[in-house]
Design an enzyme around this catalytic site. Structure first.
Site, PDB file in Angstrom:
ATOM      1  N   TYR A  59      47.391  41.693  45.228  1.00  0.00           N
ATOM      2  CA  TYR A  59      46.359  41.236  44.291  1.00  0.00           C
ATOM      3  C   TYR A  59      46.311  39.714  44.350  1.00  0.00           C
ATOM      4  O   TYR A  59      47.348  39.034  44.325  1.00  0.00           O
ATOM      5  CB  TYR A  59      46.684  41.659  42.855  1.00  0.00           C
ATOM      6  CG  TYR A  59      45.766  41.021  41.829  1.00  0.00           C
ATOM      7  CD1 TYR A  59      44.634  41.684  41.375  1.00  0.00           C
ATOM      8  CD2 TYR A  59      46.021  39.741  41.340  1.00  0.00           C
ATOM      9  CE1 TYR A  59      43.779  41.083  40.462  1.00  0.00           C
ATOM     10  CE2 TYR A  59      45.171  39.133  40.432  1.00  0.00           C
ATOM     11  CZ  TYR A  59      44.055  39.808  39.992  1.00  0.00           C
ATOM     12  OH  TYR A  59      43.209  39.212  39.093  1.00  0.00           O
ATOM     13  N   GLU A  84      38.220  37.439  42.374  1.00  0.00           N
ATOM     14  CA  GLU A  84      39.358  38.360  42.371  1.00  0.00           C
ATOM     15  C   GLU A  84      39.231  39.333  43.541  1.00  0.00           C
ATOM     16  O   GLU A  84      38.140  39.818  43.830  1.00  0.00           O
ATOM     17  CB  GLU A  84      39.392  39.117  41.042  1.00  0.00           C
ATOM     18  CG  GLU A  84      40.465  40.179  40.934  1.00  0.00           C
ATOM     19  CD  GLU A  84      40.366  40.963  39.639  1.00  0.00           C
ATOM     20  OE1 GLU A  84      40.912  40.502  38.620  1.00  0.00           O
ATOM     21  OE2 GLU A  84      39.714  42.027  39.626  1.00  0.00           O
TER      22      GLU A  84
END
Length: 375
Positions: free
Chosen positions: A101, A185
């Site tokens: 991530y 993101e």
């Protein structure tokens, strides 16, 4: 403005971030044709501006074009957290070795940017942070310095990402700064079995205040959702994932109301600020949008009268009730300028689904209670 995944993917590709080949389809036959062009075996992904698509059944692997058509038919029209799926992205599958991530966001309180990285990609980062906070690295980024090659290497090392990911982190930072984004993101950012660093997903939020200098226009290609409907009516509305609709006058008051509703054990379904005016048209439009969310079980109207008097707000609510069919309980809290007169107007109207409460805490508790009863 939140971008759809396919828009974020296209943006990443322009900046040199590796992404899978993909096409957007608005119908099942179009999804089949896209799968044929992409080699047959594909991933079909719902295009909605919310998370939790996989858990909701909005992301599925299709073995061949026929399966892609069937899968798209199942996903198109789905409701995912109040968002209707109007398009799917048909993407080439990737052989994944490891998942990570990465994200950049704006830390307004400290006047800086924040890089977030974790070796536990593919999961909701909030869940990872709650379960294993040490697994999520948070690295401050000086806005004047930015993410240099050295800073990108620092972020990668802190998050447990391979050193090869630093170049991608640098490119994602360029996306954030050149596109005036508030959030960039990637979850997951993966290492493929061939060793490539590929962004399998993308979430980008752009700063609307910078639209005037943005050379590329991002259209809402997902169809008429509640946020699009609200924008067309000039309403400041944000769709959330709860069951208590919230309407207030003033962003600060609405934000406080969201917190109080959450403190009562319920989840706010939206943020809707009607601003300084509460005409019958504004109230009717606001109620129409909030009640259009199938997940809403009760609505809380929280108004503090200042320049706009509470009796004018009450008149707007009464007139709105004549144009909008109220199907959910409506809790109203009026305080401030002409509050007594406003309450009297609502009492005289005596609508069976309208509940008046004098305090914000009490009104939030009542709206939460009514939502629980309707569950």
């Amino acid at each position: 403005m939140d971008l759809f995944e396919h828009q974020a993917r296209e943006l990443f590709e322009r900046y040199g971030v590796l992404v899978p080949r993909a096409e957007v389809a608005g119908s099942a036959p179009a999804a089949r044709a896209a799968a044929e062009r992409l080699g047959g075996r594909v991933v079909v992904k719902a295009q909605v501006k919310t998370g939790g698509r996989g858990k909701a059944g909005g992301v599925k692997l299709a073995a061949d074009p026929a399966a892609a058509e069937l899968t798209a038919r199942q996903i198109l029209g789905m409701d995912i957290k109040g968002h209707t799926v109007h398009q799917v992205m048909v993407a080439e599958p990737v052989e994944v070795e490891r998942e990570f991530y990465v994200g950049y966001t704006l830390d307004r309180a400290r006047g800086r940017f924040l890089a977030i990285a974790s070796a536990e990609g593919g999961m909701e980062i909030e869940e990872v942070a709650a379960r294993r906070p040490e697994a999520v690295a948070r690295i401050a980024v000086d806005p004047e310095e930015g993410v240099t090659e050295a800073k990108a290497a620092e972020i990668a090392a802190a998050g447990g990402l391979p050193a090869e990911a630093a170049a991608t982190l640098h490119r994602l930072w360029t996306v954030l700064t050149e596109q005036d984004a508030l959030l960039v993101e990637v979850n997951p950012l993966v290492v493929t079995r061939g060793g490539a660093i590929v962004a399998l997903d993308g979430k980008v939020t752009l700063d609307d205040n910078a639209d005037f200098r943005r050379t590329y226009a991002y259209e809402d290609t997902g169809g008429a959702g509640l946020e699009a409907e609200a924008a067309a009516k000039g309403l400041n509305y944000v769709k959330l994932d709860g069951e208590v609709g919230v309407i207030g006058n003033g962003a600060g008051l609405v934000m406080s109301t969201l917190d109080v509703v959450a403190g009562c054990g319920a989840r706010p379904a939206d943020f809707l600020d009607i601003g300084g005016g509460a005409s019958a048209e504004v109230m009717a439009d606001g109620l129409s949008v909030v009640l259009g969310d199938p997940h809403v079980r009760s609505v809380l109207v929280n108004v503090f009268g200042g320049i706009t008097a509470c009796d004018a707000v009450a008149e707007g609510i009464v007139r709105a009730l004549d144009t909008v069919t109220l199907t959910k309980p409506l809790v109203v809290r009026l305080d401030g300028n002409s509050a007594a007169r406003g309450r009297a107007i609502l009492t005289e109207r005596a609508h069976p689904l309208v509940h008046q409460v004098d305090t914000m805490d009490g009104a939030a508790a009542r709206a939460a209670e009514l939502a629980a009863v309707a569950a």
